[in-house]
Design a protein around this motif. Structure first.
Motif, PDB file in Angstrom:
ATOM      1  N   SER A 176      27.931  14.853  34.779  1.00 45.11           N
ATOM      2  CA  SER A 176      27.009  13.879  33.855  1.00 45.11           C
ATOM      3  C   SER A 176      28.376  13.947  32.952  1.00 45.11           C
ATOM      4  N   TYR A 177      29.129  14.650  32.724  1.00 37.71           N
ATOM      5  CA  TYR A 177      30.242  14.735  31.826  1.00 37.71           C
ATOM      6  C   TYR A 177      31.957  13.620  31.782  1.00 37.71           C
ATOM      7  N   THR A 178      31.472  12.774  30.501  1.00 34.87           N
ATOM      8  CA  THR A 178      32.705  11.652  30.006  1.00 34.87           C
ATOM      9  C   THR A 178      34.469  12.572  30.043  1.00 34.87           C
ATOM     10  N   TYR A 179      34.693  13.276  29.458  1.00 37.63           N
ATOM     11  CA  TYR A 179      35.923  13.754  29.156  1.00 37.63           C
ATOM     12  C   TYR A 179      36.030  15.110  30.235  1.00 37.63           C
ATOM     13  N   TRP A 180      37.507  15.146  30.749  1.00 32.59           N
ATOM     14  CA  TRP A 180      37.683  15.957  31.350  1.00 32.59           C
ATOM     15  C   TRP A 180      39.353  17.140  30.764  1.00 32.59           C
ATOM     16  N   GLY A 181      39.313  17.528  30.817  1.00 28.04           N
ATOM     17  CA  GLY A 181      41.385  18.477  30.430  1.00 28.04           C
ATOM     18  C   GLY A 181      41.899  17.907  31.502  1.00 28.04           C
ATOM     19  N   GLN A 182      43.023  18.892  31.058  1.00 26.17           N
ATOM     20  CA  GLN A 182      44.149  17.853  32.536  1.00 26.17           C
ATOM     21  C   GLN A 182      44.145  19.208  33.495  1.00 26.17           C
ATOM     22  N   GLY A 183      43.636  20.259  33.061  1.00 26.91           N
ATOM     23  CA  GLY A 183      43.295  21.304  34.025  1.00 26.91           C
ATOM     24  C   GLY A 183      44.679  22.622  32.963  1.00 26.91           C
ATOM     25  N   THR A 184      43.960  24.066  34.006  1.00 27.57           N
ATOM     26  CA  THR A 184      44.674  24.808  33.540  1.00 27.57           C
ATOM     27  C   THR A 184      44.884  25.923  34.934  1.00 27.57           C
ATOM     28  N   GLN A 185      46.435  26.004  35.183  1.00 29.22           N
ATOM     29  CA  GLN A 185      46.411  27.141  36.880  1.00 29.22           C
ATOM     30  C   GLN A 185      45.619  28.596  35.894  1.00 29.22           C
ATOM     31  N   VAL A 186      45.186  29.144  36.313  1.00 29.00           N
ATOM     32  CA  VAL A 186      44.639  30.820  36.979  1.00 29.00           C
ATOM     33  C   VAL A 186      45.215  31.245  38.144  1.00 29.00           C
ATOM     34  N   THR A 187      45.663  32.171  37.992  1.00 29.64           N
ATOM     35  CA  THR A 187      46.148  33.096  39.255  1.00 29.64           C
ATOM     36  C   THR A 187      46.632  34.115  39.279  1.00 29.64           C
ATOM     37  N   VAL A 188      45.491  34.549  39.570  1.00 34.58           N
ATOM     38  CA  VAL A 188      45.067  36.478  40.418  1.00 34.58           C
ATOM     39  C   VAL A 188      45.471  36.996  41.460  1.00 34.58           C
ATOM     40  N   SER A 189      46.386  37.919  40.914  1.00 31.98           N
ATOM     41  CA  SER A 189      47.504  38.677  42.084  1.00 31.98           C
ATOM     42  C   SER A 189      48.215  39.721  41.557  1.00 31.98           C
ATOM     43  N   SER A 190      48.522  40.378  42.558  1.00 32.89           N
ATOM     44  CA  SER A 190      49.032  41.811  42.238  1.00 32.89           C
ATOM     45  C   SER A 190      50.813  41.674  42.383  1.00 32.89           C
TER      46      SER A 190
END
Length: 126
Positions: free
Chosen positions: A112-126
């Protein structure tokens, strides 16, 4: 080329919090449904949270329900996703997407979406 930017990703410990933001200078986000999607290595892209055009409603996937809040900052033409109590399985590249006038069931389909961002990395780690 549409300028549609995401920010706020990074490394966070389990149980921590972060806020992702997406903004654009090319159109008024208020009139667009906005969705956050994520893709972990080796997995399909999945929807995380959505906000209807004109703020008609907000929605969350079961995986983040009760841990996430999506909201608009209309003055700054920004949509944010705040996530708390982060888990290892929240690790992924997060994408913001916008589609004109989206609301209700149409929000949850990435098609349904026309515009997309480039993405951002989320890392959950201890």
């Amino acid at each position: 080329q549409v300028q549609f930017l995401e920010s706020g990703g990074g490394l966070v410990q389990p149980g921590g919090s972060l806020t992702l933001s997406c903004s654009t200078s090319r159109f008024t986000l208020y009139y667009y449904g906005v969705g956050w999607f994520r893709q972990a290595p080796g997995k399909e892209r999945e929807g995380v949270s959505w906000i209807s055009a004109s703020n008609l409603g907000t929605y969350y996937s079961d995986s983040v329900k009760d841990r996430a809040t999506i909201s608009r900052d209309d003055a700054n033409n920004t949509v944010t996703l705040q996530m708390n109590s982060l888990k290892l399985e929240d690790t992924a590249v997060y994408y913001c997407a916008a589609g004109w006038g989206l609301y209700g069931g149409n929000l949850k389909s990435s098609a349904s979406y026309t515009y997309w961002g480039q993405g951002t990395q989320v890392t959950v780690s201890s």
